[in-house]
Structures are given as structure tokens and as C-alpha cells.
Write a protein that holds these residues in place. Structure first.
Motif, PDB file in Angstrom:
ATOM      1  N   PRO A  65       4.392   2.522   6.270  1.00 39.42           N
ATOM      2  CA  PRO A  65       4.266   3.341   5.058  1.00 39.42           C
ATOM      3  C   PRO A  65       5.100   4.614   5.106  1.00 39.42           C
ATOM      4  O   PRO A  65       5.345   5.240   4.074  1.00 39.42           O
ATOM      5  N   ASN A  66       5.555   4.983   6.305  1.00 42.06           N
ATOM      6  CA  ASN A  66       6.280   6.242   6.472  1.00 42.06           C
ATOM      7  C   ASN A  66       7.800   6.085   6.458  1.00 42.06           C
ATOM      8  O   ASN A  66       8.517   7.077   6.290  1.00 42.06           O
ATOM      9  N   GLU A  67       8.274   4.856   6.649  1.00 43.93           N
ATOM     10  CA  GLU A  67       9.720   4.659   6.687  1.00 43.93           C
ATOM     11  C   GLU A  67      10.073   3.232   6.303  1.00 43.93           C
ATOM     12  O   GLU A  67       9.575   2.279   6.890  1.00 43.93           O
ATOM     13  N   PHE A  68      10.960   3.097   5.340  1.00 42.62           N
ATOM     14  CA  PHE A  68      11.494   1.799   4.963  1.00 42.62           C
ATOM     15  C   PHE A  68      12.826   1.626   5.672  1.00 42.62           C
ATOM     16  O   PHE A  68      13.669   2.531   5.654  1.00 42.62           O
ATOM     17  N   SER A  69      13.050   0.488   6.316  1.00 44.20           N
ATOM     18  CA  SER A  69      14.258   0.341   7.124  1.00 44.20           C
ATOM     19  C   SER A  69      14.717  -1.108   7.168  1.00 44.20           C
ATOM     20  O   SER A  69      14.004  -2.022   6.748  1.00 44.20           O
ATOM     21  N   ILE A  70      15.922  -1.297   7.703  1.00 43.61           N
ATOM     22  CA  ILE A  70      16.458  -2.611   8.024  1.00 43.61           C
ATOM     23  C   ILE A  70      16.377  -2.776   9.529  1.00 43.61           C
ATOM     24  O   ILE A  70      16.818  -1.889  10.273  1.00 43.61           O
ATOM     25  N   LYS A  71      15.819  -3.881   9.986  1.00 44.32           N
ATOM     26  CA  LYS A  71      15.748  -4.141  11.417  1.00 44.32           C
ATOM     27  C   LYS A  71      16.540  -5.401  11.747  1.00 44.32           C
ATOM     28  O   LYS A  71      16.447  -6.408  11.039  1.00 44.32           O
ATOM     29  N   ILE A  72      17.305  -5.310  12.808  1.00 39.88           N
ATOM     30  CA  ILE A  72      18.173  -6.409  13.215  1.00 39.88           C
ATOM     31  C   ILE A  72      17.870  -6.755  14.663  1.00 39.88           C
ATOM     32  O   ILE A  72      18.062  -5.932  15.559  1.00 39.88           O
ATOM     33  N   THR A  73      17.366  -7.956  14.873  1.00 44.22           N
ATOM     34  CA  THR A  73      17.123  -8.446  16.229  1.00 44.22           C
ATOM     35  C   THR A  73      18.374  -9.168  16.701  1.00 44.22           C
ATOM     36  O   THR A  73      18.922 -10.008  15.999  1.00 44.22           O
ATOM     37  N   THR A  74      18.818  -8.807  17.906  1.00 44.04           N
ATOM     38  CA  THR A  74      20.046  -9.386  18.443  1.00 44.04           C
ATOM     39  C   THR A  74      19.803  -9.953  19.834  1.00 44.04           C
ATOM     40  O   THR A  74      18.723  -9.797  20.421  1.00 44.04           O
ATOM     41  N   ASP A 125       0.805  -1.214   0.000  1.00 40.07           N
ATOM     42  CA  ASP A 125       0.000   0.000   0.000  1.00 40.07           C
ATOM     43  C   ASP A 125       0.847   1.276   0.000  1.00 40.07           C
ATOM     44  O   ASP A 125       0.695   2.159   0.845  1.00 40.07           O
ATOM     45  N   VAL A 126       1.779   1.345  -0.940  1.00 42.29           N
ATOM     46  CA  VAL A 126       2.577   2.551  -1.130  1.00 42.29           C
ATOM     47  C   VAL A 126       2.478   2.963  -2.592  1.00 42.29           C
ATOM     48  O   VAL A 126       1.957   2.218  -3.425  1.00 42.29           O
ATOM     49  N   THR A 127       2.970   4.144  -2.905  1.00 46.40           N
ATOM     50  CA  THR A 127       2.939   4.603  -4.290  1.00 46.40           C
ATOM     51  C   THR A 127       3.957   3.841  -5.128  1.00 46.40           C
ATOM     52  O   THR A 127       4.887   3.226  -4.601  1.00 46.40           O
ATOM     53  N   ILE A 128       3.790   3.916  -6.444  1.00 48.21           N
ATOM     54  CA  ILE A 128       4.746   3.278  -7.344  1.00 48.21           C
ATOM     55  C   ILE A 128       6.135   3.880  -7.152  1.00 48.21           C
ATOM     56  O   ILE A 128       7.139   3.164  -7.132  1.00 48.21           O
ATOM     57  N   THR A 129       6.198   5.201  -6.986  1.00 45.60           N
ATOM     58  CA  THR A 129       7.489   5.857  -6.774  1.00 45.60           C
ATOM     59  C   THR A 129       8.170   5.354  -5.513  1.00 45.60           C
ATOM     60  O   THR A 129       9.369   5.064  -5.511  1.00 45.60           O
ATOM     61  N   GLU A 130       7.404   5.239  -4.422  1.00 45.50           N
ATOM     62  CA  GLU A 130       7.949   4.725  -3.169  1.00 45.50           C
ATOM     63  C   GLU A 130       8.377   3.273  -3.325  1.00 45.50           C
ATOM     64  O   GLU A 130       9.427   2.857  -2.824  1.00 45.50           O
TER      65      GLU A 130
END
Length: 265
Positions: free
Chosen positions: A145-154, A104-109
Motif C-alpha cells: 500500500p505504500n509503494e507501487f513498483s515493477i519487480k523483475i526476477t532474474t 485496499d488503496v484510495t481511489i486517487t492512488e
């Protein structure tokens, strides 16, 4: 099921868009990879011979060292060629549309997120090498939808201050891009330990519940996800199975009931 999933090679393919968690068909879970794990065993807990855990050694994150290692990897990697060569023309054209529909994001995103997935593997490798056996899971957070990120559980013994670091790509063609990385020091087991528990338990799970459809590790929830086909099921049954299988595996288990049978063993 979770919609965040890290693959070890191609994160841009359409397969990623439909991969909702780190699971695979029971018939295909014998490969011991970073992403998917799945004689006769005793019916009691498979944890009876679990070794005594050694005291955890605290690991303190040095983001500058990680950044320096990542920068070096990118100097050695022809990044533009890598990004273009791993995708066919059809995938480059179709993947953003599928991703946009799924999350559910835009094509550009969607285009930007897929590009970030395509160029972030050296960065992920740098973080994983630094953390070593302290890693429990690594995944992309696609659902925000507001932030794309990498999450690392340690492991809980990891100290990251701050827990968030934004990596800025420095190659000329990508220097306008950046991606945040989050450390979540919340697991009592490393990825290797979780995978070993899952691999050891899955024959007994199949023995008890032959209609098991998938068994796999979900990096987003740090759980073993077991899908069991039931013609009739309810919440009480699900809770009972989760308690039973959590005790069997020695790690939190989430049970799901699919509407249709996926595979017949």
C-alpha cells in the motif's frame, strides 16, 4: 493466490484486477506467451532428458543504458494517445474503483497506479530487452500500500548495484510521475526454461490428476501453481502433492485446493 500480475498488452482493464496470478484455465494453457503457459508421457519425471546447464554468464545492470533506451522508446511513442486509446470510457470510469477495492488503496492512488501501468510498457520493454534471457519474471507489485513498483526476477548471475532504480517519466504531460524498478536476482532458471518445463509437464499432471483446474506460472513467487479440485483435502495432502509435482516438473510447484470445481475436462 497472488495479486500481482503483468500482462503484455492492457494492464488497465478490469480483468487485471481479478487476475491474482499468472494462471489460466487448463483448457486455455497451450498458448506460449510471456504471461501464461500452461500422446501420453511417462509417469516418471519429465526431466529425464534435461540438458546439462552451461555455466552462467554474469550480467551487470547499467541503469543509465536502460534509461536511455526507455527514453528513446518514449520519444517514438505518442504516449498520451496510447494511454487514452487502450481504454474504453466505461473502463476509465470503473477500473479505479475496482482496483481500490481489490488492493485496499484510495481511489486517487488507484487512478495513479492504473495510469502508471498504462504508460510503463515501453520502460518494461527496455529492461526486458537489456536483460534478454536472464529474465525469469516481470510483474507489478500491487499489494504494497505504500509503494507501487515493477519487480523483475532474474537469474542469480545478474548483478544490479543498486538493485533499485527510479525511472522518471520525461514527457510533458507525465513528467510528475515516476516508478521504482527492483531487480531480484534469485532464480536458477530463465523464464523460457520455466515455461518449457511447465509445457512439458502439464499433460502428465492432467493424466495423474484429471480434476486439475488450472496450471500456470506465478511471477510473484516464481513457482508453477497448480489448482486441483478435491472434495476433501488437508495440509498433509497438499504437501505430498507439492513434493510430487515439484519433482515431476523440475521447478517449485504450489498446489491449491479450490472450494468449487472451475472446469470439467
Amino acid at each position: 493466490m497472488n495479486k500481482s500480475y503483468l500482462t503484455g498488452s492492457l494492464m488497465l482493464s478490469i480483468v487485471l484486477l481479478s487476475a491474482c496470478s499468472n494462471t489460466s484455465s487448463v483448457a486455455k494453457t497451450k498458448a506460449n506467451t510471456m504471461q501464461t503457459m500452461p500422446t501420453k508421457v511417462a509417469s516418471d519425471s519429465v526431466m529425464s532428458d534435461k540438458p546439462v546447464a552451461e555455466p552462467a554468464i554474469t550480467t551487470t545492470i547499467d541503469w543509465q543504458k536502460i534509461e536511455a533506451v526507455a527514453d528513446q522508446k518514449y520519444q517514438e511513442e505518442p504516449l498520451a494517445d496510447y494511454y487514452l486509446n487502450i481504454l474504453s470510457e466505461e473502463e476509465r470510469n470503473a477500473a479505479p474503483w475496482f482496483y481500490a477495492q481489490e488492493f485496499d488503496v484510495t481511489i486517487t492512488e488507484a487512478q495513479q497506479r492504473l495510469l502508471l501501468q498504462g504508460i510503463s510498457m515501453p520502460l518494461i520493454q527496455a529492461v526486458a530487452e537489456y536483460l534478454g534471457e536472464s529474465v525469469a519474471a516481470i510483474y507489478y507489485e500491487n499489494n504494497n500500500p505504500n509503494e507501487f513498483s515493477i519487480k523483475i526476477t532474474t537469474l542469480t548471475s545478474v548483478q544490479a548495484i543498486p538493485s533499485k532504480f527510479v525511472y522518471h517519466f520525461k514527457q510533458d504531460e507525465f513528467n510528475r510521475f515516476s516508478i521504482p524498478i527492483y531487480i531480484q536476482a534469485s532464480s536458477d532458471k530463465s523464464q523460457q526454461q520455466i515455461m518449457a518445463l511447465q509445457e512439458k509437464a502439464w499433460p502428465e499432471i492432467l493424466k495423474r490428476y484429471p480434476d486439475t483446474q488450472t496450471i500456470g506460472f506465478s511471477p510473484m513467487t516464481n513457482t508453477i501453481n497448480v489448482m486441483i479440485y478435491r472434495k476433501i483435502s488437508d495440509e498433509a495432502e497438499r504437501e505430498r502433492l507439492e513434493a510430487e509435482l515439484t519433482e515431476l516438473v523440475g521447478h517449485p510447484v504450489v498446489v491449491e485446493f479450490p472450494k468449487n470445481r472451475i472446469t470439467t475436462l
